[in-house]
Motif scaffolding. Structure first.
Motif, PDB file in Angstrom:
ATOM      1  N   ASP A 292       0.831  -1.209   0.000  1.00  0.00           N
ATOM      2  CA  ASP A 292       0.000   0.000   0.000  1.00  0.00           C
ATOM      3  C   ASP A 292       0.863   1.255   0.000  1.00  0.00           C
ATOM      4  O   ASP A 292       0.579   2.225  -0.712  1.00  0.00           O
ATOM      5  N   VAL A 293       1.923   1.245   0.811  1.00  0.00           N
ATOM      6  CA  VAL A 293       2.827   2.396   0.856  1.00  0.00           C
ATOM      7  C   VAL A 293       3.474   2.618  -0.502  1.00  0.00           C
ATOM      8  O   VAL A 293       3.543   3.746  -1.012  1.00  0.00           O
ATOM      9  N   LEU A 294       3.932   1.543  -1.129  1.00  0.00           N
ATOM     10  CA  LEU A 294       4.583   1.659  -2.431  1.00  0.00           C
ATOM     11  C   LEU A 294       3.617   2.134  -3.518  1.00  0.00           C
ATOM     12  O   LEU A 294       4.028   2.776  -4.495  1.00  0.00           O
ATOM     13  N   ALA A 295       2.334   1.832  -3.327  1.00  0.00           N
ATOM     14  CA  ALA A 295       1.319   2.217  -4.312  1.00  0.00           C
ATOM     15  C   ALA A 295       0.612   3.509  -3.936  1.00  0.00           C
ATOM     16  O   ALA A 295      -0.392   3.874  -4.554  1.00  0.00           O
ATOM     17  N   ASP A 296       1.129   4.198  -2.892  1.00  0.00           N
ATOM     18  CA  ASP A 296       0.521   5.459  -2.432  1.00  0.00           C
ATOM     19  C   ASP A 296      -0.920   5.278  -1.979  1.00  0.00           C
ATOM     20  O   ASP A 296      -1.762   6.167  -2.146  1.00  0.00           O
ATOM     21  N   GLN A 297      -1.196   4.113  -1.403  1.00  0.00           N
ATOM     22  CA  GLN A 297      -2.511   3.836  -0.845  1.00  0.00           C
ATOM     23  C   GLN A 297      -2.482   4.002   0.675  1.00  0.00           C
ATOM     24  O   GLN A 297      -1.429   3.983   1.298  1.00  0.00           O
ATOM     25  N   SER A 298      -3.644   4.145   1.288  1.00  0.00           N
ATOM     26  CA  SER A 298      -3.730   4.322   2.739  1.00  0.00           C
ATOM     27  C   SER A 298      -3.365   3.034   3.461  1.00  0.00           C
ATOM     28  O   SER A 298      -3.584   1.926   2.957  1.00  0.00           O
ATOM     29  N   VAL A 299      -2.809   3.204   4.652  1.00  0.00           N
ATOM     30  CA  VAL A 299      -2.390   2.078   5.494  1.00  0.00           C
ATOM     31  C   VAL A 299      -3.477   1.819   6.534  1.00  0.00           C
ATOM     32  O   VAL A 299      -4.051   2.771   7.080  1.00  0.00           O
ATOM     33  N   PRO A 300      -3.799   0.568   6.832  1.00  0.00           N
ATOM     34  CA  PRO A 300      -4.893   0.279   7.770  1.00  0.00           C
ATOM     35  C   PRO A 300      -4.623   0.833   9.165  1.00  0.00           C
ATOM     36  O   PRO A 300      -3.480   0.915   9.604  1.00  0.00           O
ATOM     37  N   PRO A 301      -5.693   1.226   9.884  1.00  0.00           N
ATOM     38  CA  PRO A 301      -5.546   1.792  11.235  1.00  0.00           C
ATOM     39  C   PRO A 301      -4.826   0.864  12.202  1.00  0.00           C
ATOM     40  O   PRO A 301      -4.180   1.330  13.134  1.00  0.00           O
ATOM     41  N   SER A 302      -4.923  -0.450  12.003  1.00  0.00           N
ATOM     42  CA  SER A 302      -4.251  -1.397  12.904  1.00  0.00           C
ATOM     43  C   SER A 302      -2.746  -1.183  12.922  1.00  0.00           C
ATOM     44  O   SER A 302      -2.079  -1.518  13.905  1.00  0.00           O
ATOM     45  N   VAL A 303      -2.197  -0.614  11.856  1.00  0.00           N
ATOM     46  CA  VAL A 303      -0.783  -0.268  11.787  1.00  0.00           C
ATOM     47  C   VAL A 303      -0.579   1.210  12.096  1.00  0.00           C
ATOM     48  O   VAL A 303       0.254   1.588  12.913  1.00  0.00           O
ATOM     49  N   ALA A 304      -1.372   2.062  11.444  1.00  0.00           N
ATOM     50  CA  ALA A 304      -1.198   3.511  11.580  1.00  0.00           C
ATOM     51  C   ALA A 304      -1.367   3.990  13.016  1.00  0.00           C
ATOM     52  O   ALA A 304      -0.737   4.968  13.433  1.00  0.00           O
ATOM     53  N   ASP A 305      -2.196   3.305  13.796  1.00  0.00           N
ATOM     54  CA  ASP A 305      -2.424   3.727  15.184  1.00  0.00           C
ATOM     55  C   ASP A 305      -1.261   3.369  16.101  1.00  0.00           C
ATOM     56  O   ASP A 305      -1.191   3.862  17.233  1.00  0.00           O
ATOM     57  N   LEU A 306      -0.353   2.512  15.649  1.00  0.00           N
ATOM     58  CA  LEU A 306       0.751   2.063  16.498  1.00  0.00           C
ATOM     59  C   LEU A 306       2.048   2.830  16.260  1.00  0.00           C
ATOM     60  O   LEU A 306       2.934   2.816  17.112  1.00  0.00           O
ATOM     61  N   VAL A 307       2.177   3.479  15.107  1.00  0.00           N
ATOM     62  CA  VAL A 307       3.466   4.054  14.729  1.00  0.00           C
ATOM     63  C   VAL A 307       3.299   5.454  14.159  1.00  0.00           C
ATOM     64  O   VAL A 307       2.210   5.862  13.755  1.00  0.00           O
ATOM     65  N   GLU A 308       4.411   6.167  14.109  1.00  0.00           N
ATOM     66  CA  GLU A 308       4.439   7.499  13.510  1.00  0.00           C
ATOM     67  C   GLU A 308       4.366   7.421  11.989  1.00  0.00           C
ATOM     68  O   GLU A 308       3.771   8.285  11.340  1.00  0.00           O
ATOM     69  N   GLY A 309       4.974   6.383  11.424  1.00  0.00           N
ATOM     70  CA  GLY A 309       4.965   6.243   9.977  1.00  0.00           C
ATOM     71  C   GLY A 309       5.582   4.923   9.562  1.00  0.00           C
ATOM     72  O   GLY A 309       6.099   4.172  10.381  1.00  0.00           O
ATOM     73  N   VAL A 310       5.482   4.643   8.276  1.00  0.00           N
ATOM     74  CA  VAL A 310       6.063   3.434   7.691  1.00  0.00           C
ATOM     75  C   VAL A 310       7.103   3.847   6.655  1.00  0.00           C
ATOM     76  O   VAL A 310       6.876   4.747   5.849  1.00  0.00           O
ATOM     77  N   VAL A 311       8.246   3.171   6.691  1.00  0.00           N
ATOM     78  CA  VAL A 311       9.334   3.413   5.741  1.00  0.00           C
ATOM     79  C   VAL A 311       9.555   2.118   4.979  1.00  0.00           C
ATOM     80  O   VAL A 311       9.614   1.036   5.570  1.00  0.00           O
ATOM     81  N   VAL A 312       9.719   2.219   3.658  1.00  0.00           N
ATOM     82  CA  VAL A 312       9.966   1.039   2.835  1.00  0.00           C
ATOM     83  C   VAL A 312      11.224   1.269   2.010  1.00  0.00           C
ATOM     84  O   VAL A 312      11.344   2.291   1.323  1.00  0.00           O
ATOM     85  N   VAL A 313      12.138   0.325   2.099  1.00  0.00           N
ATOM     86  CA  VAL A 313      13.377   0.356   1.304  1.00  0.00           C
ATOM     87  C   VAL A 313      13.342  -0.852   0.385  1.00  0.00           C
ATOM     88  O   VAL A 313      13.283  -1.984   0.845  1.00  0.00           O
ATOM     89  N   GLN A 314      13.396  -0.618  -0.923  1.00  0.00           N
ATOM     90  CA  GLN A 314      13.447  -1.715  -1.885  1.00  0.00           C
ATOM     91  C   GLN A 314      14.904  -2.023  -2.216  1.00  0.00           C
ATOM     92  O   GLN A 314      15.651  -1.148  -2.641  1.00  0.00           O
ATOM     93  N   LEU A 315      15.279  -3.275  -1.991  1.00  0.00           N
ATOM     94  CA  LEU A 315      16.673  -3.684  -2.140  1.00  0.00           C
ATOM     95  C   LEU A 315      16.861  -4.488  -3.429  1.00  0.00           C
ATOM     96  O   LEU A 315      16.012  -5.304  -3.766  1.00  0.00           O
TER      97      LEU A 315
END
Length: 315
Positions: A292-315
């Motif tokens: 969802d993050v990679l596709a610029d879609q919203s992240v579910p509240p079950s994750v968003a409520d626990l953290v400040e943000g999500v970071v994704v690194v493609q290797l």
């Protein structure tokens, strides 16, 4: 997905981020002011972009405590490694301190970090902002090629990572030894995916208990998500190797989303079964919200409520 970055590209992005963080630290130090974790995190993410993609869920007021960011490292095979990172800064004065128990002097903040990481199925990690080489002087990297005027190894340590279970092993909560211990065992951020930096886990106390892919992880060179996981695991494994408590021969089960399904249950003096604690973040595939993050879609509240943000690194 966007084009996968090479290890060298990611190292270069993290180096640019560290240099920008250093520049801000120097400017604030020269002004006789204080630099804060939240600002440094923003600088690191800004300058690692677009190699690093991120989404934040709230704008917290600037303060002395870094928020928790959920990092995912995703490689071309589809495997992924996640970790929950809380930022902490080194304070240099009459003694060195890192507020692992801040702000109430108890383990409450650490306990919350560990609980959130467990709920998210990843290991808890401290992102350490250790200041410039001059800020940490006269303590150095200790390498034979160290340069007091400008040492790359010392400068790379400015932005580092430390598995959270190692934060207070050196002396205990609020001990004067904890900051020094943390600096000595932290991993410079830009070396985390450097192909030239291959962690060595051949001395692990539980090597005889593992086989198959897990044994291969410990003994063979790795890349991508497995390399990141192994780098963190190696720091914990090296500390366990120095402890004299007997290793347990019991095994524990992983879950179906984890890359490995069985781990040694040994805790040593670390307080947790360290194999599962670190390697639970290594998955056969990234969670759906990472896509969802990679596709610029919203992240579910079950994750968003626990953290400040999500970071994704493609290797």
């Amino acid at each position: 997905m966007d084009e996968i970055e090479s290890g060298e590209d990611v190292v270069a992005a993290f180096r640019a981020a560290r240099l920008a963080a250093e520049e801000h630290m120097i400017a604030m130090d020269d002004a006789g002011s204080t630099w804060h974790e939240t600002t440094i995190t923003g600088i690191v993410l800004q300058h690692a972009h677009p190699t690093v993609k991120f989404v934040d869920f709230s704008q917290r007021q600037e303060g002395t405590t870094g928020a928790d960011w959920l990092w995912w490292w995703v490689d071309e095979s589809g495997e992924a490694f996640g970790m929950l990172v809380q930022a902490k800064r080194l304070k240099v004065g009459s003694r060195w301190t890192i507020d692992f128990s801040y702000p109430d002097g108890t383990s409450a903040q650490r306990d919350k970090l560990f609980a959130s990481a467990r709920e998210l199925g990843v290991p808890p990690v401290y992102g350490l902002y250790l200041g410039t080489q001059a800020y940490r002087a006269p303590v150095t990297c200790g390498r034979a090629d160290h340069d007091d005027s400008d040492c790359l190894a010392c400068r790379m340590a400015t932005v580092s990572l430390l598995p959270a279970i190692l934060a207070t092993v050196g002396g205990g909560m609020n001990s004067d030894n904890d900051a020094i211990w943390a600096v000595e065992h932290a991993i410079p951020f830009e070396t985390l995916v450097d192909p030239a930096e291959q962690p060595d886990c051949a001395y692990d106390r539980n090597l005889a208990l593992v086989d198959g892919e897990l044994r291969d992880l410990l003994l063979a060179n790795q890349h991508g998500a497995r390399h990141v996981a192994k780098a963190l695991f190696e720091r914990v494994s090296s500390v366990r190797a120095m402890q004299f408590s007997a290793a347990s021969e019991l095994m524990i089960e992983g879950d179906s989303e984890q890359l490995f399904d069985r781990y040694p249950s040994d805790r040593g003096h670390l307080g947790v079964a360290y194999f599962e604690h670190i390697l639970r973040g290594l998955r056969t595939a990234a969670p759906a919200y990472v896509l969802d993050v990679l596709a610029d879609q919203s992240v579910p509240p079950s994750v968003a409520d626990l953290v400040e943000g999500v970071v994704v690194v493609q290797l």
